[in-house]
Structure formats: structure tokens, C-alpha cells
Scaffold this motif. Structure first.
Motif, PDB file in Angstrom:
ATOM      1  N   GLN A 186       0.831  -1.208   0.000  1.00  0.00           N
ATOM      2  CA  GLN A 186       0.000   0.000   0.000  1.00  0.00           C
ATOM      3  C   GLN A 186       0.868   1.262   0.000  1.00  0.00           C
ATOM      4  O   GLN A 186       0.419   2.334   0.386  1.00  0.00           O
ATOM      5  CB  GLN A 186      -0.935  -0.015   1.229  1.00  0.00           C
ATOM      6  N   ASN A 187       2.108   1.136  -0.485  1.00  0.00           N
ATOM      7  CA  ASN A 187       3.042   2.254  -0.499  1.00  0.00           C
ATOM      8  C   ASN A 187       2.536   3.454  -1.300  1.00  0.00           C
ATOM      9  O   ASN A 187       2.953   4.586  -1.056  1.00  0.00           O
ATOM     10  CB  ASN A 187       4.406   1.814  -1.056  1.00  0.00           C
ATOM     11  N   VAL A 188       1.659   3.208  -2.250  1.00  0.00           N
ATOM     12  CA  VAL A 188       1.160   4.286  -3.103  1.00  0.00           C
ATOM     13  C   VAL A 188       0.436   5.359  -2.281  1.00  0.00           C
ATOM     14  O   VAL A 188       0.328   6.506  -2.707  1.00  0.00           O
ATOM     15  CB  VAL A 188       0.241   3.695  -4.206  1.00  0.00           C
ATOM     16  N   PHE A 189      -0.010   4.997  -1.070  1.00  0.00           N
ATOM     17  CA  PHE A 189      -0.753   5.948  -0.236  1.00  0.00           C
ATOM     18  C   PHE A 189       0.133   6.739   0.732  1.00  0.00           C
ATOM     19  O   PHE A 189      -0.376   7.582   1.468  1.00  0.00           O
ATOM     20  CB  PHE A 189      -1.840   5.213   0.561  1.00  0.00           C
ATOM     21  N   GLN A 190       1.421   6.506   0.717  1.00  0.00           N
ATOM     22  CA  GLN A 190       2.293   7.247   1.638  1.00  0.00           C
ATOM     23  C   GLN A 190       2.198   8.750   1.371  1.00  0.00           C
ATOM     24  O   GLN A 190       2.336   9.200   0.235  1.00  0.00           O
ATOM     25  CB  GLN A 190       3.745   6.785   1.494  1.00  0.00           C
ATOM     26  N   GLY A 191       1.972   9.503   2.440  1.00  0.00           N
ATOM     27  CA  GLY A 191       1.889  10.958   2.343  1.00  0.00           C
ATOM     28  C   GLY A 191       0.558  11.492   1.838  1.00  0.00           C
ATOM     29  O   GLY A 191       0.346  12.706   1.813  1.00  0.00           O
ATOM     30  N   ASP A 192      -0.345  10.597   1.408  1.00  0.00           N
ATOM     31  CA  ASP A 192      -1.636  11.050   0.882  1.00  0.00           C
ATOM     32  C   ASP A 192      -2.530  11.577   2.000  1.00  0.00           C
ATOM     33  O   ASP A 192      -2.324  11.289   3.178  1.00  0.00           O
ATOM     34  CB  ASP A 192      -2.357   9.908   0.160  1.00  0.00           C
ATOM     35  N   GLN A 193      -3.514  12.316   1.584  1.00  0.00           N
ATOM     36  CA  GLN A 193      -4.442  12.914   2.545  1.00  0.00           C
ATOM     37  C   GLN A 193      -5.858  12.848   1.987  1.00  0.00           C
ATOM     38  O   GLN A 193      -6.073  13.050   0.791  1.00  0.00           O
ATOM     39  CB  GLN A 193      -4.043  14.374   2.787  1.00  0.00           C
ATOM     40  N   LEU A 194      -6.834  12.558   2.865  1.00  0.00           N
ATOM     41  CA  LEU A 194      -8.246  12.604   2.506  1.00  0.00           C
ATOM     42  C   LEU A 194      -8.889  13.785   3.227  1.00  0.00           C
ATOM     43  O   LEU A 194      -8.780  13.905   4.449  1.00  0.00           O
ATOM     44  CB  LEU A 194      -8.976  11.321   2.926  1.00  0.00           C
ATOM     45  N   GLU A 195      -9.541  14.642   2.474  1.00  0.00           N
ATOM     46  CA  GLU A 195     -10.314  15.733   3.050  1.00  0.00           C
ATOM     47  C   GLU A 195     -11.779  15.322   2.958  1.00  0.00           C
ATOM     48  O   GLU A 195     -12.362  15.297   1.881  1.00  0.00           O
ATOM     49  CB  GLU A 195     -10.044  17.034   2.301  1.00  0.00           C
ATOM     50  N   VAL A 196     -12.342  14.944   4.106  1.00  0.00           N
ATOM     51  CA  VAL A 196     -13.675  14.328   4.157  1.00  0.00           C
ATOM     52  C   VAL A 196     -14.701  15.331   4.672  1.00  0.00           C
ATOM     53  O   VAL A 196     -14.490  15.987   5.691  1.00  0.00           O
ATOM     54  CB  VAL A 196     -13.669  13.079   5.067  1.00  0.00           C
ATOM     55  N   GLU A 197     -15.827  15.417   3.951  1.00  0.00           N
ATOM     56  CA  GLU A 197     -16.951  16.243   4.391  1.00  0.00           C
ATOM     57  C   GLU A 197     -18.139  15.345   4.687  1.00  0.00           C
ATOM     58  O   GLU A 197     -18.557  14.559   3.843  1.00  0.00           O
ATOM     59  CB  GLU A 197     -17.347  17.248   3.303  1.00  0.00           C
ATOM     60  N   TRP A 198     -18.665  15.461   5.906  1.00  0.00           N
ATOM     61  CA  TRP A 198     -19.906  14.792   6.270  1.00  0.00           C
ATOM     62  C   TRP A 198     -20.969  15.858   6.428  1.00  0.00           C
ATOM     63  O   TRP A 198     -20.819  16.783   7.220  1.00  0.00           O
ATOM     64  CB  TRP A 198     -19.748  14.014   7.571  1.00  0.00           C
ATOM     65  N   LYS A 199     -22.044  15.727   5.672  1.00  0.00           N
ATOM     66  CA  LYS A 199     -23.153  16.669   5.763  1.00  0.00           C
ATOM     67  C   LYS A 199     -24.365  15.912   6.305  1.00  0.00           C
ATOM     68  O   LYS A 199     -24.804  14.927   5.721  1.00  0.00           O
ATOM     69  CB  LYS A 199     -23.458  17.244   4.373  1.00  0.00           C
ATOM     70  N   PHE A 200     -24.872  16.370   7.448  1.00  0.00           N
ATOM     71  CA  PHE A 200     -26.040  15.761   8.076  1.00  0.00           C
ATOM     72  C   PHE A 200     -27.267  16.571   7.673  1.00  0.00           C
ATOM     73  O   PHE A 200     -27.368  17.757   7.994  1.00  0.00           O
ATOM     74  CB  PHE A 200     -25.886  15.759   9.605  1.00  0.00           C
ATOM     75  N   ASN A 201     -28.201  15.934   6.978  1.00  0.00           N
ATOM     76  CA  ASN A 201     -29.380  16.623   6.477  1.00  0.00           C
ATOM     77  C   ASN A 201     -30.606  16.149   7.260  1.00  0.00           C
ATOM     78  O   ASN A 201     -31.057  15.018   7.093  1.00  0.00           O
ATOM     79  CB  ASN A 201     -29.542  16.338   4.974  1.00  0.00           C
ATOM     80  N   ALA A 202     -31.144  17.025   8.110  1.00  0.00           N
ATOM     81  CA  ALA A 202     -32.298  16.687   8.939  1.00  0.00           C
ATOM     82  C   ALA A 202     -33.593  17.061   8.235  1.00  0.00           C
ATOM     83  O   ALA A 202     -33.669  18.090   7.547  1.00  0.00           O
ATOM     84  CB  ALA A 202     -32.217  17.419  10.277  1.00  0.00           C
ATOM     85  N   THR A 203     -34.625  16.228   8.396  1.00  0.00           N
ATOM     86  CA  THR A 203     -35.947  16.521   7.831  1.00  0.00           C
ATOM     87  C   THR A 203     -37.015  16.304   8.891  1.00  0.00           C
ATOM     88  O   THR A 203     -36.849  15.514   9.821  1.00  0.00           O
ATOM     89  CB  THR A 203     -36.258  15.639   6.605  1.00  0.00           C
ATOM     90  N   GLN A 204     -38.115  16.994   8.722  1.00  0.00           N
ATOM     91  CA  GLN A 204     -39.254  16.872   9.622  1.00  0.00           C
ATOM     92  C   GLN A 204     -40.062  15.623   9.298  1.00  0.00           C
ATOM     93  O   GLN A 204     -39.876  15.000   8.261  1.00  0.00           O
ATOM     94  CB  GLN A 204     -40.164  18.086   9.454  1.00  0.00           C
ATOM     95  N   GLY A 205     -40.985  15.290  10.169  1.00  0.00           N
ATOM     96  CA  GLY A 205     -41.939  14.218   9.882  1.00  0.00           C
ATOM     97  C   GLY A 205     -43.117  14.765   9.098  1.00  0.00           C
ATOM     98  O   GLY A 205     -43.131  15.932   8.674  1.00  0.00           O
ATOM     99  N   GLU A 206     -44.145  13.934   8.933  1.00  0.00           N
ATOM    100  CA  GLU A 206     -45.339  14.361   8.203  1.00  0.00           C
ATOM    101  C   GLU A 206     -46.101  15.408   9.012  1.00  0.00           C
ATOM    102  O   GLU A 206     -46.045  15.437  10.240  1.00  0.00           O
ATOM    103  CB  GLU A 206     -46.247  13.158   7.936  1.00  0.00           C
TER     104      GLU A 206
END
Length: 197
Positions: free
Chosen positions: A173-193
Motif C-alpha cells: 500500500q506504499n502508493v498511499f504514503q503521504g496522501d491525505q483525505l479531506e472528508v466532508e460529512w453533511k447531516f441533512n435533517a428533515t421533519q416528519g409528516e
């Protein structure tokens, strides 16, 4: 009284009667009441604490990281569903990744609590999470958690744990040395009926 005089009086009387009917005033009882009404919309306000769930460096295959985060309903309406949308950008440090995606090697385990015997309630990779229907996490993670409550009610909070694992696949897995992941988690809330009020 002469005929002309009688006829003239009749015309005057008739005119007076018509003017009273057309433009006259009538006396009657009346009463007026005014109501002041309001339509105020509720608010949906989901907060996530901390705002940055993970910030880690110097990863190597086999590393695991457990993090806690809280979902809180700070609004005035019950939150019925929360969809999780995942996106990430790979920063290829060496420029030699080709089609290799570090997101495929980061496993995400969602947990209801954290102890040595805690089993994931849902398990996937960042790559799969990015490409799956955003309501999958709702069905697999939030629904069982909210089963008795039917959602996240106003002023309540749920604690969740997530474990990230840089999977050691036993290969180079040497190809990943020094790599970085910039991760975005978006939580989308909705109402009920809507409901009858």
C-alpha cells in the motif's frame, strides 16, 4: 283641491318615498369583534458536536481511531430523519496513485456505544459511503437508535461513536504514503409528516 294640485302632490310624495328608499338611513343594532391570529413556522435545527469529528495524521495500515459525536435537536420541531451525505477529496502526495483510492481502504464502523465488546451496527468504507444512497445510514443507524422515540425530539441529544480503520489488506500500500483525505460529512435533517393542529 284641483286635479293638477292632487297630481303634483302625488308626484312629490312618490319622489320623497323613492329618495328615502335609495339614500335613507336605517337604525339597527350591531356589534364587531376582531381576532388577531398568528401562523408561526417551527424550526429544524440539527447540531453536530464536535464540528470536526476527526483530524489525524501519520496514519499507517492497521491503525484504528474511535471518535464520539453528538447529534442534538436545537429546533422547535421533532427531527424525523437524518441523512448522511459523504464527500471527500484525495490529495495525492506523490502523484502516482493512478486509480488507487485511499477512500476504499478507510473502513467506517458506526457504533451505539464504545467498549471492547461493541459491535458495529453498520460498516462500510468511505468510498462506498460517498457513493451510496444518503438515507442508508438513516435506515441502518438512526432508525434502530430512534426506534422507541420515533425521531430526535426537541431538546434531545444522541451520542454516537464511529471507528475509522485504515485497513491493512496484506498487500503493498506504499502508493498511499503521504496522501491525505479531506472528508466532508453533511447531516441533512428533515421533519416528519404534517399533523392536525
Amino acid at each position: 283641491m284641483g286635479m293638477k294640485k292632487k297630481l303634483g302632490m302625488s308626484v312629490v310624495t312618490a319622489s320623497l318615498g323613492l329618495s328615502l328608499i335609495g339614500g335613507g338611513t336605517f337604525a339597527y343594532f350591531s356589534d364587531t369583534e376582531t381576532t388577531n391570529n398568528t401562523f408561526a413556522a417551527g424550526t429544524l435545527d440539527l447540531s453536530v458536536d464536535p464540528q470536526k469529528i476527526i483530524d489525524i495524521s501519520n496514519l499507517k495500515p492497521g491503525d484504528t481511531m474511535v471518535r464520539e459525536f453528538k447529534l442534538t435537536n436545537d429546533g422547535s420541531l421533532k427531527i424525523d430523519t437524518v441523512n448522511l451525505l459523504t464527500d471527500y477529496t484525495l490529495v495525492d502526495a506523490q502523484g502516482d496513485n493512478g486509480s488507487a483510492d485511499l477512500g476504499k481502504h478507510i473502513r467506517v464502523n458506526f457504533l451505539f456505544n464504545w467498549d471492547k465488546e461493541s459491535e458495529p451496527v453498520f460498516q462500510t468504507t468511505l468510498h462506498e459511503l460517498k457513493n451510496m444512497d444518503p438515507d442508508i445510514v438513516q435506515k441502518e443507524v438512526w432508525d434502530p437508535l430512534w426506534e422507541q422515540k420515533g425521531g430526535l425530539t426537541t431538546g434531545t441529544m444522541n451520542e454516537l461513536w464511529v471507528e475509522f480503520e485504515f485497513v491493512d489488506n496484506g498487500e503493498d500500500q506504499n502508493v498511499f504514503q503521504g496522501d491525505q483525505l479531506e472528508v466532508e460529512w453533511k447531516f441533512n435533517a428533515t421533519q416528519g409528516e404534517g399533523a392536525e393542529k
